[in-house]
Design a protein around this motif. Structure first.
Motif, PDB file in Angstrom:
ATOM      1  N   GLN A  44      13.841  -2.639 -17.274  1.00  0.00           N
ATOM      2  CA  GLN A  44      13.286  -1.363 -17.731  1.00  0.00           C
ATOM      3  C   GLN A  44      14.410  -0.339 -17.864  1.00  0.00           C
ATOM      4  N   LEU A  61      11.408  -8.309 -11.040  1.00  0.00           N
ATOM      5  CA  LEU A  61      11.077  -9.719 -10.949  1.00  0.00           C
ATOM      6  C   LEU A  61       9.689 -10.043 -11.504  1.00  0.00           C
ATOM      7  N   LYS A 203       6.976   7.358  -8.224  1.00  0.00           N
ATOM      8  CA  LYS A 203       6.096   7.655  -9.362  1.00  0.00           C
ATOM      9  C   LYS A 203       4.810   8.363  -8.954  1.00  0.00           C
ATOM     10  N   GLY A 237       8.150   6.380 -13.314  1.00  0.00           N
ATOM     11  CA  GLY A 237       6.737   6.500 -13.665  1.00  0.00           C
ATOM     12  C   GLY A 237       6.426   7.623 -14.647  1.00  0.00           C
TER      13      GLY A 237
HETATM   14  P1  C2E Z   1       9.709  -0.248  -7.677  1.00  0.00           P
HETATM   15  O1  C2E Z   1      11.053  -0.642  -7.232  1.00  0.00           O
HETATM   16  O2  C2E Z   1       9.225   1.098  -7.286  1.00  0.00           O
HETATM   17  O3  C2E Z   1       9.715  -0.432  -9.264  1.00  0.00           O
HETATM   18  C1  C2E Z   1       9.083   0.423 -10.175  1.00  0.00           C
HETATM   19  C2  C2E Z   1       7.723  -0.083 -10.561  1.00  0.00           C
HETATM   20  O4  C2E Z   1       7.072   0.903 -11.354  1.00  0.00           O
HETATM   21  C3  C2E Z   1       7.755  -1.349 -11.417  1.00  0.00           C
HETATM   22  O5  C2E Z   1       6.613  -2.136 -11.078  1.00  0.00           O
HETATM   23  C4  C2E Z   1       7.598  -0.781 -12.822  1.00  0.00           C
HETATM   24  O6  C2E Z   1       7.082  -1.723 -13.751  1.00  0.00           O
HETATM   25  C5  C2E Z   1       6.640   0.333 -12.567  1.00  0.00           C
HETATM   26  N1  C2E Z   1       6.681   1.382 -13.586  1.00  0.00           N
HETATM   27  C6  C2E Z   1       7.751   1.793 -14.296  1.00  0.00           C
HETATM   28  N2  C2E Z   1       7.430   2.809 -15.128  1.00  0.00           N
HETATM   29  C7  C2E Z   1       6.112   3.038 -14.940  1.00  0.00           C
HETATM   30  C8  C2E Z   1       5.188   3.996 -15.519  1.00  0.00           C
HETATM   31  O7  C2E Z   1       5.517   4.815 -16.365  1.00  0.00           O
HETATM   32  N3  C2E Z   1       3.900   3.936 -15.058  1.00  0.00           N
HETATM   33  C9  C2E Z   1       3.511   3.039 -14.101  1.00  0.00           C
HETATM   34  N4  C2E Z   1       2.227   3.067 -13.729  1.00  0.00           N
HETATM   35  N5  C2E Z   1       4.346   2.135 -13.551  1.00  0.00           N
HETATM   36  C10 C2E Z   1       5.633   2.150 -13.953  1.00  0.00           C
HETATM   37  P2  C2E Z   1       6.721  -3.717 -10.892  1.00  0.00           P
HETATM   38  O8  C2E Z   1       7.680  -4.285 -11.890  1.00  0.00           O
HETATM   39  O9  C2E Z   1       5.331  -4.246 -10.856  1.00  0.00           O
HETATM   40  O10 C2E Z   1       7.376  -3.862  -9.466  1.00  0.00           O
HETATM   41  C11 C2E Z   1       6.683  -3.469  -8.311  1.00  0.00           C
HETATM   42  C12 C2E Z   1       7.575  -3.463  -7.109  1.00  0.00           C
HETATM   43  O11 C2E Z   1       7.988  -4.782  -6.781  1.00  0.00           O
HETATM   44  C13 C2E Z   1       8.866  -2.690  -7.289  1.00  0.00           C
HETATM   45  O12 C2E Z   1       8.608  -1.313  -7.154  1.00  0.00           O
HETATM   46  C14 C2E Z   1       9.712  -3.265  -6.188  1.00  0.00           C
HETATM   47  O13 C2E Z   1       9.412  -2.646  -4.958  1.00  0.00           O
HETATM   48  C15 C2E Z   1       9.237  -4.699  -6.156  1.00  0.00           C
HETATM   49  N6  C2E Z   1      10.208  -5.553  -6.868  1.00  0.00           N
HETATM   50  C16 C2E Z   1      10.340  -5.834  -8.174  1.00  0.00           C
HETATM   51  N7  C2E Z   1      11.352  -6.692  -8.406  1.00  0.00           N
HETATM   52  C17 C2E Z   1      11.921  -6.939  -7.208  1.00  0.00           C
HETATM   53  C18 C2E Z   1      13.029  -7.731  -6.757  1.00  0.00           C
HETATM   54  O14 C2E Z   1      13.776  -8.364  -7.533  1.00  0.00           O
HETATM   55  N8  C2E Z   1      13.289  -7.752  -5.410  1.00  0.00           N
HETATM   56  C19 C2E Z   1      12.539  -7.036  -4.520  1.00  0.00           C
HETATM   57  N9  C2E Z   1      12.839  -7.103  -3.223  1.00  0.00           N
HETATM   58  N10 C2E Z   1      11.513  -6.261  -4.903  1.00  0.00           N
HETATM   59  C20 C2E Z   1      11.188  -6.220  -6.227  1.00  0.00           C
END
Ligand code: C2E
Ligand code: CA
Ligand code: CA
Ligand code: CA
Length: 279
Positions: A44, A61, A203, A237
């Protein structure tokens, strides 16, 4: 049809989370996912508000499950953390990010920052610094373009060890971002004593803009605090013009959100960057 990565479908039903057998099943699936290359990073973009340029990307991921389709991290990261599988998965993520970092330079997009999320559980690994060092050494990347995102609670288990890891990695050129700022145990001490160069406003605050005066106050205060400590601010967000305008007025440095771009597969990111280059 393309599935929206933000609304991956909920095969791993919440109700089922109670069953231990189910946990084991999911864990076994995840183990074979790591071996079988079912994991994928989505990217992103993060946009610099002053220049409108893409400063970097957050690597997020995804699990391409052969039967269940695209599974989002909120569904499997908790299991990966509980089982400890997040440690090897986390190293795979850094490895993959480093490969893409190299590729992006070769494709004509040098200087793009790659941000990777670190789980609290990765700090339980006593070989963390060593392993990350080996990965970036083998990948031969410019470490100043690698950023690790962590939450404040990630360091609570063993603050001294965590701080040492951060310092050692920082000495290699890696920078750190404090994720989800404002949601947990926000402490000003952390900002002052840790090598943190970026702060990400959660966010939930951005999405409360326009509905809550508190959200405005908190964001304003956070940006001014961060800037007074020479720390940059990313708001995550961001979904609409109103939020964007408010953040611009407050001199927020970068924004990340659906308003500009959703997380996307590598190929789409390359296309996205190419299109912007030509615009
Ligand atoms: P995070 O680190 O807070 O990542 C941001 C999340 O917000 C991402 O969700 C992203 O898709 C979402 N997001 C971005 N822009 C917007 C927006 O405008 N509106 C809304 N409603 N959401 C938005 P995602 O991809 O589902 O990831 C969720 C969480 O999973 C991440 O939160 C992070 O804590 C974890 N995560 C993702 N990839 C990894 C990784 O490789 N390793 C670890 N340890 N955690 C991960
Ligand atoms: Ca993050
Ligand atoms: Ca976040
Ligand atoms: Ca989060």
């Amino acid at each position: 049809a393309k599935r929206d990565p933000g609304t991956s479908y909920r095969f791993y039903d919440r109700q089922l989370h109670i069953s231990a057998g189910y946990q084991l099943r999911l864990e076994a699936d995840l183990r074979s996912a790591l071996r079988g290359k079912e994991l994928e990073l989505y990217y992103q973009p993060r946009i610099d508000l002053a220049t409108e340029e893409v400063r970097g990307v957050e690597c997020l991921l995804r699990w391409n499950h052969p039967e269940r389709g695209l599974v989002g991290p909120d569904e499997f990261i908790p299991v990966a953390e509980r089982s400890g599988l997040i440690v090897p998965i986390g190293y795979w993520v850094i490895e993959q990010a480093c490969q893409r970092l190299r590729e992006s330079a070769e494709l004509g997009f040098p200087g793009l920052v790659f941000a990777v999320n670190l789980s609290f559980r990765q700090f339980h690994d006593r070989k963390m610094t060593e392993t990350i060092f080996r990965i970036i050494f083998n990948a031969n990347v410019d470490t100043s373009l690698l950023e690790l995102e962590l939450t404040e609670s990630a360091m609570m288990h063993d603050p001294e060890y965590a701080q040492r890891c951060l310092r050692e990695l920082n000495q290699l050129g890696i920078s750190f971002a404090l994720d989800d700022f404002g949601t947990g145990f926000s402490s000003l001490t952390n900002l002052q004593h840790l090598p943190i160069s970026l702060l990400k406003i959660d966010k939930s605050f951005v999405q409360d803009l326009g509905h809550s005066a508190d959200a405005e106050h908190i964001i304003r205060a956070t940006i001014s605090l961060a800037h007074s400590l020479q720390i940059s601010v990313v708001a995550e967000g961001v979904e609409n013009e109103g939020q964007l305008e408010f953040l611009r007025q407050q001199h927020c440095d970068e924004i990340q959100g659906y308003y500009y771009a959703r997380p996307m597969p590598w190929k789409d990111l390359v296309q996205f960057l190419t299109n912007r280059d030509q615009a």
